[in-house]
Design an enzyme around this catalytic site. Structure first.
Site, PDB file in Angstrom:
ATOM      1  N   GLU A  89       8.032  -5.908 -18.131  1.00  0.00           N
ATOM      2  CA  GLU A  89       8.681  -4.604 -18.338  1.00  0.00           C
ATOM      3  C   GLU A  89      10.206  -4.763 -18.324  1.00  0.00           C
ATOM      4  OE1 GLU A  89       6.240  -0.920 -17.247  1.00  0.00           O
ATOM      5  OE2 GLU A  89       7.759  -1.063 -15.694  1.00  0.00           O
ATOM      6  N   CYS A 145       1.023   6.325  -6.082  1.00  0.00           N
ATOM      7  CA  CYS A 145      -0.349   5.865  -5.786  1.00  0.00           C
ATOM      8  C   CYS A 145      -0.767   6.110  -4.337  1.00  0.00           C
ATOM      9  CB  CYS A 145      -0.489   4.392  -6.089  1.00  0.00           C
ATOM     10  SG  CYS A 145      -0.389   4.038  -7.831  1.00  0.00           S
ATOM     11  N   CYS A 168       2.237   2.079 -16.244  1.00  0.00           N
ATOM     12  CA  CYS A 168       1.190   1.480 -15.407  1.00  0.00           C
ATOM     13  C   CYS A 168       0.218   2.514 -14.844  1.00  0.00           C
ATOM     14  CB  CYS A 168       1.810   0.670 -14.285  1.00  0.00           C
ATOM     15  SG  CYS A 168       3.257   1.416 -13.593  1.00  0.00           S
ATOM     16  N   LYS A 226      -8.159   4.822 -12.880  1.00  0.00           N
ATOM     17  CA  LYS A 226      -8.330   3.385 -13.144  1.00  0.00           C
ATOM     18  C   LYS A 226      -9.766   3.080 -13.589  1.00  0.00           C
ATOM     19  CE  LYS A 226      -4.217   1.779 -11.899  1.00  0.00           C
ATOM     20  NZ  LYS A 226      -3.337   1.204 -12.912  1.00  0.00           N
ATOM     21  N   GLU A 250      -9.038  -0.704 -25.754  1.00  0.00           N
ATOM     22  CA  GLU A 250      -7.830  -1.520 -25.979  1.00  0.00           C
ATOM     23  C   GLU A 250      -7.691  -2.589 -24.900  1.00  0.00           C
ATOM     24  OE1 GLU A 250      -7.476   1.828 -25.257  1.00  0.00           O
ATOM     25  OE2 GLU A 250      -7.451   2.573 -27.303  1.00  0.00           O
ATOM     26  N   GLU A 292      -9.637   3.889 -17.151  1.00  0.00           N
ATOM     27  CA  GLU A 292      -8.763   2.924 -17.826  1.00  0.00           C
ATOM     28  C   GLU A 292      -9.503   1.608 -18.097  1.00  0.00           C
ATOM     29  OE1 GLU A 292      -5.771   1.068 -15.399  1.00  0.00           O
ATOM     30  OE2 GLU A 292      -4.309   1.011 -17.019  1.00  0.00           O
ATOM     31  N   GLU A 298      11.187  -6.323 -21.529  1.00  0.00           N
ATOM     32  CA  GLU A 298      11.096  -5.336 -22.618  1.00  0.00           C
ATOM     33  C   GLU A 298      12.293  -4.376 -22.556  1.00  0.00           C
ATOM     34  OE1 GLU A 298       7.555  -2.951 -22.443  1.00  0.00           O
ATOM     35  OE2 GLU A 298       7.901  -2.049 -24.409  1.00  0.00           O
ATOM     36  N   SER A 336       6.702   1.894 -22.363  1.00  0.00           N
ATOM     37  CA  SER A 336       6.577   0.444 -22.388  1.00  0.00           C
ATOM     38  C   SER A 336       5.183   0.095 -22.897  1.00  0.00           C
ATOM     39  CB  SER A 336       6.742  -0.088 -20.963  1.00  0.00           C
ATOM     40  OG  SER A 336       6.154  -1.349 -20.841  1.00  0.00           O
TER      41      SER A 336
HETATM   42 FE1  HC0 Z   1      -1.012   1.902  -8.397  1.00  0.00          FE
HETATM   43 FE2  HC0 Z   1      -0.462   0.028  -9.946  1.00  0.00          FE
HETATM   44  S1  HC0 Z   1       0.954   0.821  -8.354  1.00  0.00           S
HETATM   45  S2  HC0 Z   1      -0.893   2.125 -10.656  1.00  0.00           S
HETATM   46  O1  HC0 Z   1       0.029   3.340  -8.290  1.00  0.00           O
HETATM   47  O2  HC0 Z   1       1.683  -0.123 -11.820  1.00  0.00           O
HETATM   48  O3  HC0 Z   1      -3.798   2.781  -8.682  1.00  0.00           O
HETATM   49  O4  HC0 Z   1      -1.351   1.244  -5.497  1.00  0.00           O
HETATM   50  O5  HC0 Z   1      -2.620  -0.639  -8.381  1.00  0.00           O
HETATM   51  O6  HC0 Z   1      -2.400  -1.330 -11.861  1.00  0.00           O
HETATM   52  O7  HC0 Z   1       0.260  -2.675  -8.960  1.00  0.00           O
HETATM   53  C1  HC0 Z   1      -2.727   2.551  -8.451  1.00  0.00           C
HETATM   54  C2  HC0 Z   1      -1.231   1.595  -6.545  1.00  0.00           C
HETATM   55  C3  HC0 Z   1      -1.799   0.111  -8.689  1.00  0.00           C
HETATM   56  C4  HC0 Z   1      -1.627  -0.833 -11.167  1.00  0.00           C
HETATM   57  C5  HC0 Z   1      -0.049  -1.718  -9.380  1.00  0.00           C
HETATM   58  C6  HC0 Z   1       0.824  -0.091 -11.164  1.00  0.00           C
END
Ligand code: HC0
Ligand code: SF4
Length: 574
Positions: A283, A507, A303, A362, A370, A365, A286, A323
């Site tokens: 990142e 998170c 993310c 997640k 993709e 995801e 980039e 990104s």
């Molecule tokens: Fe998160 Fe992550 S920081 S999104 O908030 O970028 O779920 O804890 O794991 O993948 O590292 C959530 C938290 C993660 C990812 C990381 C990011």
């Protein structure tokens, strides 16, 4: 100020306060159910639909809901008369008369606010058992299960989805006995613009909204002898998992968690924080590339999968600014099935990657087409912090009594920059620690960017890099993200880089974390835990992580180079 007397105790509170707030200031407990005061977000669930919090006000004939009745000068309130107690119990009996009574096998058993209240109010009999509402369960999505038979119409999910997140997926449809919280036209969740942020699940008092339970899949993988099962843990899990075992919120259980995962039988115990460092390499490269080559700005972090889904639906005209980096746990999955597999002589087909995440999105995801290589998903299964706690309890592993252990290597070592991904502002702070050094060729002495930390909905900072002022913004909660994005679309904002996380707090406040039941102090303590772990790390910049350096030397080549592009970057769809 207004003088009020509650149960013979006097207090002066600000004008406009509710009876409930005045009682709280006096440490007088009034039971509530639909009420939710998210003071960090300056948001209250205002519908006052349940009437559990009724109290007597001198001079008024009817009982008053404490959560929605403002105080007045000289008001005299009694909270514990027989009339109040009977009324509360009656309300609860009526709610329970239209509620399945299968607590023993309910997903929320022992974590349900309705169940706790029934115990507290000493309900021993359900009178008026009549017709029960019956709705099909919506299991259409990879993240969230809607079971409206368990809904008590508190409307907390509606407040969260519509006012905080501004996604407007859940609201009341139909009328009277048929009222149900649902997407418009009662569409299945996977056909809607739901981001799967899970904030509705985080505040649901019952099991009307829960996560898709992937624990059985993980047990099956662990007991499949052909599989080499790798686990990775997200930054925010380590400051919350302990809560499920009686520890204070924010207690760091990183080493105990690594030990516990080994006891469960995982073949390799790794850390998403390592992959967060990898994400920063990509990142920051980039960002530097866009800055130096007149690329599109601002760059947006990518993310958070709920945030990605939000901008794909709501800002599809701006898909060229985020990104292209995959999220850290997805990068981990690819590296596990390529670099690590090669290094260890493993067949990638036999590698099974489990992510332990604080997040419900997640799960969705990991199933995105993709994010696959030759149709095999980068990450096979995602479980939440809560689900990991459930597995540990099933296996009789008492987390807090375990001795600390280290993660395995080479995918288990991380810098402090990787850790702070777990709190709002952390991703962009981590990126700055690296981008600054790369762009200036100077050492960044002060690595703490305090302006980017904390719970303010939108945060800003300006950093001077090579004589130019680089403007940074951070938003958490999708409502705040929407405000920022609309300003960019209207040409009213001139930021260079923006971090967005869908969940309030980042998170640490994810929809898969132990339930906070509206206590925002819990999020503050988890945030403190994150920054403590960062401070305790010897290495606090991602590009100084020796295992990351080795990964580029041995396998990837240059950051943002051809191989890194193929494996670690993605694209977005309308
Ligand atoms: Fe998160 Fe992550 S920081 S999104 O908030 O970028 O779920 O804890 O794991 O993948 O590292 C959530 C938290 C993660 C990812 C990381 C990011
Ligand atoms: Fe709304 Fe998020 Fe719940 Fe989807 S997951 S319904 S976007 S609060």
């Amino acid at each position: 100020m207004v003088n009020v007397t509650i149960n013979d105790n006097q207090i002066a509170v600000e004008e406009g306060s509710t009876i409930l707030e005045a009682a709280k200031a006096l440490n007088i407990r009034i039971p509530t159910l639909c009420h939710l005061d998210l003071h960090n977000l300056k948001m209250v669930n205002e519908v006052a639909s349940c009437r559990i919090c009724v109290v007597e006000v001198a001079g008024r004939r009817n009982l008053a809901p404490a959560c929605a009745t403002p105080v007045f000068e000289g008001m005299q309130v009694t909270t514990n008369t027989l009339r109040c107690i009977k009324a509360r119990r009656r309300v609860l009996e009526l709610l329970l008369s239209n509620h399945p009574k299968d607590c023993l096998i309910c997903e929320k058993n022992q974590d349900c606010e309705l169940q706790s209240l029934a115990a507290e109010l000493n309900v021993r009999e359900i009178k008026n058992q009549g017709e029960m509402s019956k709705h099909p369960r919506d299991t259409s999505s990879k993240s969230i299960v809607r079971n409206m038979d368990k809904c008590i119409l508190c409307r907390r999910c509606e407040t969260m989805c519509n006012k905080v997140q501004t996604v407007n997926v859940l609201s009341a449809i139909h009328r009277g006995f048929n009222t149900v919280m649902a997407p418009s036209m009662n569409l299945p969740m996977h056909e809607t613009t739901c981001t799967f942020c899970g904030q509705c699940v985080a505040v649901c008092p019952t099991a009307a909204l829960t996560e898709v339970n992937n624990v059985p899949k993980v047990w099956d993988a662990l007991y499949n002898e052909k599989k080499f099962v790798m686990v990775q843990t997200a930054p925010a899990v380590r400051v919350a998992l302990g809560e499920e075992f009686g520890a204070e919120p924010g207690t760091l259980v990183t080493g105990k968690m690594a030990a516990a995962l080994r006891r469960l039988g995982f073949n390799a115990v790794f850390d998403t924080d390592f992959a967060a460092d990898l994400t920063i390499m990509e990142e920051a490269a980039e960002f530097a590339h866009r800055l130096q080559h007149g690329g599109k700005l601002p760059i947006l972090t990518s993310c958070c999968p709920a945030w990605v889904k939000f901008f794909e639906h709501q800002f599809s005209d701006m898909l060229d600014i985020p990104s292209t980096c995959k999220s850290p746990h997805e990068m981990f999955g690819v590296i596990a099935k390529t670099y690590y597999a090669e290094k260890m002589g493993l067949d990638p087909e036999n590698i099974y990657v489990v992510s332990v995440m604080p997040c419900l999105a997640k799960k969705y995801e990991a199933a995105r087409p993709e994010l696959t290589q030759d149709e095999a998903p980068d990450v096979d299964t995602v479980i939440t912090t809560r689900e990991l706690a459930q597995m540990l309890k099933e296996a009789n592993i008492d987390l807090m009594t375990l001795e600390d252990e280290e993660f395995d290597n080479p995918l288990g070592e991380s810098s402090g920059a990787g850790v702070i991904f777990g709190a709002t502002g952390g991703v962009i702070e981590a990126a700055l620690r690296t981008a600054y050094e790369w762009l200036t060729n100077e050492t960044l002495e002060k690595v703490d960017f305090y302006d980017l930390r904390g719970f303010e909905g939108i945060k800003e900072a300006t950093v001077n890099i090579n004589g130019a002022d680089i403007k940074i913004a951070v938003a958490h909660g999708l409502g705040n993200a929407r405000r920022l994005l609309e300003d960019i679309r209207d040409g009213k904002a001139d930021y260079h880089a923006i971090e967005i996380m869908a969940c309030p707090g980042g998170c640490i406040g994810g929809g898969g974390q132990p339930y906070h039941h509206g206590d925002m102090e819990i999020l503050r303590k988890r945030m403190e835990g994150i920054y403590t772990e960062d401070k305790n790390k010897v290495i606090r910049k991602s590009h100084e992580n020796p295992y990351i350096k080795k990964l580029y030397e041995e396998y990837l080549g240059e950051p943002y180079g051809e191989k890194a592009h193929k494996l670690l970057h993605t694209h977005y769809v309308k």
